[in-house]
Motif scaffolding. Structure first.
Motif, short mmCIF file in Angstrom:
data_model
loop_
_atom_site.label_atom_id
_atom_site.label_comp_id
_atom_site.label_asym_id
_atom_site.label_seq_id
_atom_site.Cartn_x
_atom_site.Cartn_y
_atom_site.Cartn_z
N LEU A 94 0.83 -1.20 0.00
CA LEU A 94 0.00 0.00 0.00
C LEU A 94 0.87 1.26 0.00
CD1 LEU A 94 -2.96 0.90 0.09
CD2 LEU A 94 -2.77 0.92 2.57
N THR A 95 1.94 1.24 0.78
CA THR A 95 2.88 2.37 0.80
C THR A 95 3.55 2.54 -0.55
OG1 THR A 95 3.31 2.00 3.15
CG2 THR A 95 4.92 3.31 1.95
N PHE A 96 3.94 1.44 -1.18
CA PHE A 96 4.55 1.52 -2.51
C PHE A 96 3.59 2.15 -3.52
CE2 PHE A 96 5.03 -0.29 -6.75
CZ PHE A 96 6.27 0.22 -7.08
N MET A 97 2.31 1.76 -3.46
CA MET A 97 1.33 2.34 -4.38
C MET A 97 1.17 3.84 -4.14
SD MET A 97 -1.55 -0.65 -4.87
CE MET A 97 -2.04 -0.71 -3.17
N HIS A 98 1.17 4.27 -2.87
CA HIS A 98 1.08 5.70 -2.56
C HIS A 98 2.31 6.45 -3.07
CE1 HIS A 98 -1.87 5.06 1.01
NE2 HIS A 98 -2.50 5.15 -0.14
N MET A 99 3.48 5.88 -2.82
CA MET A 99 4.71 6.55 -3.23
C MET A 99 4.82 6.60 -4.75
SD MET A 99 5.99 7.51 -0.41
CE MET A 99 7.63 8.01 -0.81
N ALA A 100 4.43 5.54 -5.44
CA ALA A 100 4.48 5.52 -6.90
C ALA A 100 3.53 6.55 -7.50
CB ALA A 100 4.16 4.12 -7.43
N LEU B 84 5.96 5.51 6.73
CA LEU B 84 4.68 5.22 6.08
C LEU B 84 4.28 3.76 6.22
CD1 LEU B 84 4.80 7.31 2.79
CD2 LEU B 84 3.35 7.68 4.77
N VAL B 85 5.24 2.86 6.04
CA VAL B 85 4.94 1.43 6.18
C VAL B 85 4.47 1.13 7.60
CG1 VAL B 85 5.95 -0.89 6.22
CG2 VAL B 85 6.44 0.63 4.32
N LEU B 86 5.18 1.67 8.59
CA LEU B 86 4.80 1.40 9.97
C LEU B 86 3.46 2.02 10.34
CD1 LEU B 86 8.27 1.78 11.73
CD2 LEU B 86 7.04 -0.32 11.17
#
Length: 97
Positions: free
Chosen positions: A24-30, A71-73
């Protein structure tokens, strides 16, 4: 904006049984990266600075790693605590600093 992101993340994790906070964090960052590139390169809203690889690894990478870890945490916490408690903790952070 922060409250909307909290509600969206909690909704995705509960409604779709999505227990992958790093994804989910990766999708937000991308999506943030895509929008920033669009605004900087296509719309020319802000000029891009010229950075060497040394400057990138010394200044950009450490900040990016710390931010993505945070963000991940925080996304991981949505699996265990309520939105109300998350908002209370966010409001309490300035008192600690």
């Amino acid at each position: 904006a922060s409250g909307g992101i909290v509600l969206f993340n909690k909704w995705v994790m509960v409604e779709f049984d999505f227990h992958f906070p790093a994804t989910l964090t990766f999708m937000h960052m991308a999506s943030s990266w895509l929008m920033a590139n669009f605004l900087c390169k296509i719309c020319a809203v802000v000029p891009l600075p010229e950075l060497s690889w040394t400057q990138i690894f010394r200044s950009v990478v450490p900040i990016s790693l710390c931010f993505s870890t945070q963000l991940v945490l925080s996304n991981y916490s949505y699996l265990y605590i309520s939105i109300a408690y998350i908002q209370i903790l966010k409001a309490f952070i300035p008192c600690i600093n």
